[in-house]
Design an enzyme around this catalytic site. Structure first.
Site, PDB file in Angstrom:
ATOM      1  N   LYS A 154       0.780  -1.307  -0.028  1.00 17.06           N
ATOM      2  CA  LYS A 154       0.059  -0.004  -0.032  1.00 17.06           C
ATOM      3  C   LYS A 154       0.801   1.267   0.082  1.00 17.06           C
ATOM      4  O   LYS A 154       0.363   2.304  -0.693  1.00 17.06           O
ATOM      5  CB  LYS A 154      -1.079  -0.030   1.337  1.00 17.06           C
ATOM      6  CG  LYS A 154      -1.969   1.076   1.260  1.00 17.06           C
ATOM      7  CD  LYS A 154      -2.918   0.963   2.527  1.00 17.06           C
ATOM      8  CE  LYS A 154      -3.913   1.951   2.636  1.00 17.06           C
ATOM      9  NZ  LYS A 154      -4.657   1.659   3.664  1.00 17.06           N
ATOM     10  N   ASP A 173      -6.666   7.731  12.942  1.00 13.71           N
ATOM     11  CA  ASP A 173      -6.424   6.751  12.054  1.00 13.71           C
ATOM     12  C   ASP A 173      -4.708   6.184  12.003  1.00 13.71           C
ATOM     13  O   ASP A 173      -4.456   7.056  10.962  1.00 13.71           O
ATOM     14  CB  ASP A 173      -7.236   6.607  10.877  1.00 13.71           C
ATOM     15  CG  ASP A 173      -7.316   5.538  10.103  1.00 13.71           C
ATOM     16  OD1 ASP A 173      -6.332   4.389  10.616  1.00 13.71           O
ATOM     17  OD2 ASP A 173      -7.794   5.415   8.991  1.00 13.71           O
TER      18      ASP A 173
END
Length: 588
Positions: free
Chosen positions: A70, A169
């Site tokens: 990612k 997050d």
């Protein structure tokens, strides 16, 4: 439309969910786990392995095992296996295909539609790369949505009270903080900030470096040159990090880690939570900046937050939770699972897009409003970046502003579209240029040219320019390939801070230069108009002061220093004084 799955495609682990019987359900993989390691491997025989099975063989096959893909999304990075190059989209597609296959087995039907989440600070190239990965995996990607927004969606349906929440997050590879307002059927992002290169991987790396250093001090062997041993140390580092979230110390035991002159070397070490906190203190501290920026951009104080949601496995680290309490003064909510809430929210959004009307959601009943991450502007006279859309403006956007020409009798103008936070055009990112032709000939400042920025809900920008007198119009669509890369966005933000003082001087210089030019023009016109009515000595003084000012005005704005600004102000004051009588006689 059949079942729609929601996918959290993570750096370290991925998760898939669907809405069944009106409730979101986490779909276990074929191994019975609720999350799947985002790891891809190729066996010696060429077999593709994904998930836990790929992770288990990593130490024996490190050169053919790929993780943290990612972090590479949207780049030209690739890995060569058996003479074939694989890019991040293809490797991510392998993970997505496993998630899709596991979902089909669980749901008992074929799955083609999905909502996939991305970090809020992913740029358009990274988003498109994620969408392409879905397509390679055989999925019709209905929507790419931001991870914090998805988490807020999962939280909001069970907590119907309208409120502002912070989503903190911290995942395996990225960090996002978003301020989100949850209303009646509306999830609106007020502001977002983040760091696409901060996450659990970095915490693992600190422990691994510590263990490698300990081993080298004890045995004089650098394991960084041994791929198999290095992989084992990294796996042990990750396990230690997880243990230290609930224990005060973790014991690392790696038998047969290396071969020494006297035989195999076994490695044992104890890592305390205090030592872990010290070696990662700067990583935790790095989350403070984005939190402050997001709150400021949203225009609220931490005390106004209804709750703080922790998302991502790395938020289980006690030091991270302490930092959140310190920054917000609030106890983080424990009502959502940090590993699963993003996939849950994506599944809910997928259900509403699919037209579900059973229990949990109604067709098209949830509205997600996102924001543009950086300011958009056009270049105007003097190389200035004149903003039309500020960063963190809610999408979609429609904004128009009227400009004019800088030179007499111009019949065309170039519209230079920019993205970034700096006051000067050259310091920002060019994302498009086009020329408006057919402007009616007129003196400078007379034509009226309306420039309009339109950004739709998918983030596609259209810029148009129109001559209000002739009706001539031209436009350009700024597509994904012309947007800033992640590194350029991060650099733009860093530059804005690093050169804040320099930018302040430039802004001041622009204002003073403009004032000086106007006075110089007025003095020149006055000298020509007043003519012989002016005393010779007075005329000589005005001309001398005018020449002194014009020498200073000749400097380019990016070369003007604070001392030059001071000199300009003095020259302007001197000419204002000496030319006052002349300008009065001339009627200026």
């Amino acid at each position: 439309m059949g079942a729609v799955i929601g996918i959290d495609l993570g750096t370290t682990n991925s998760c898939v969910a669907a809405v069944e019987g009106g409730k979101p359900v986490i779909i276990p993989n074929a191994e019975g786990e609720r999350t799947t390691p985002s790891v891809v491997a190729f066996s010696k025989s060429g077999e593709r392995l994904v998930g836990r099975i790929a992770m288990r063989q990593a130490a024996m096959n490190p050169d053919r095992t790929i993780s943290s893909v990612k972090r590479r999304m949207g780049t030209d990075w690739h890995v060569s296996i058996d003479g074939r190059a694989y890019n991040p989209q293809e490797l991510s597609a392998m993970i997505l295909r496993k998630l899709r296959t596991d979902a089909e087995a669980f749901l008992g039907q074929s799955v083609t539609d999905a909502v996939i989440t991305v970090p809020a600070y992913f740029n358009d190239v990274q988003r498109q790369a994620t969408k392409d990965a879905g397509r390679i995996a055989g999925l019709n990607v209905l929507r790419i949505i931001n991870e914090p927004t998805s988490a807020a969606l999962a939280y909001g349906l069970d907590n119907g009270t309208p409120q502002k929440v912070m989503v903190y997050d911290l995942g395996g590879g990225t960090f996002d903080v978003s301020i989100i307002e949850i209303g009646d059927g509306v999830i609106e992002v007020l502001a977002t900030a983040g760091d696409n290169h901060l996450g659990g991987d970095d915490f693992d790396e600190r422990i691994a470096d510590h263990l490698l250093g300990e081993f080298q001090r004890e045995h004089g062997i650098d394991l960084r040159r041994e791929p198999a041993a290095l992989q084992r140390v990294r796996e042990a580092a990750c396990e230690a990090k997880v243990e230290l979230s609930s224990l005060e110390s973790s014991r690392v035991n790696l038998p047969f880690l290396a071969q020494g002159p006297n035989g195999p070397i076994h490695f044992e070490a104890t890592l305390t939570r205090d030592a872990f906190d010290r070696m990662t203190a700067d990583l935790v501290q790095r989350t403070e900046g984005p939190v402050t920026v997001a709150l400021n951009d949203a225009g609220i104080a931490a005390s106004e937050l209804g709750c703080v949601l922790l998302v991502g496995g790395s938020t289980r680290i006690p030091a991270v939770q302490r930092k959140v309490r310190e920054l917000t003064g609030k106890e983080p909510s424990s009502s959502i699972n940090p590993d699963e809430c993003v996939a849950t929210g994506a599944a809910i959004q997928g259900a509403t897009l699919a037209g579900s009307s059973t229990g949990l959601v109604k067709a098209n009943s949830i509205l997600l409003l996102d924001v543009t991450p950086l300011s958009l502007s056009i270049e105007t006279v003097g190389g200035v970046a004149t903003r039309l859309v500020e960063r963190n403006t809610t999408l979609p956007v429609h904004y128009s502003k009227t400009f004019t020409t800088a030179a007499p009798f111009q019949t065309s103008v170039e519209i230079h579209v920019l993205q970034g936070e700096r006051p000067m055009a050259r310091d920002n990112k060019t994302i498009g240029k086009f020329r408006l032709k057919g402007i009616k000939r007129a003196p400078a400042g007379v034509p009226q040219i309306e420039v309009t920025f339109d950004i739709d809900a998918n983030g596609i920008l259209t810029v148009s320019a129109k001559d209000l007198d002739t009706g001539k119009q031209q436009s350009i669509v700024i597509d994904d390939n012309e947007r800033m890369s992640d590194s350029e966005i991060q650099q733009a933000m860093r530059d804005a801070e690093q050169y804040a003082a320099q930018d302040g001087v430039r802004r001041e210089a622009l204002a003073v230069l403009d004032e000086g030019r106007k006075l110089a023009d007025a003095a020149n016109r006055a000298l020509a108009t007043a003519g012989k009515r002016i005393d010779k000595a007075e005329k000589k003084q005005v001309k001398a002061d005018l020449a002194a000012l014009q020498r200073l005005l000749a400097k380019k704005v990016d070369k003007v220093t604070e001392a030059d600004v001071t000199a300009l102000r003095a020259a302007i004051a001197q000419l204002e004084s000496s030319s006052a009588n002349v300008r009065t006689l001339a009627g200026n």
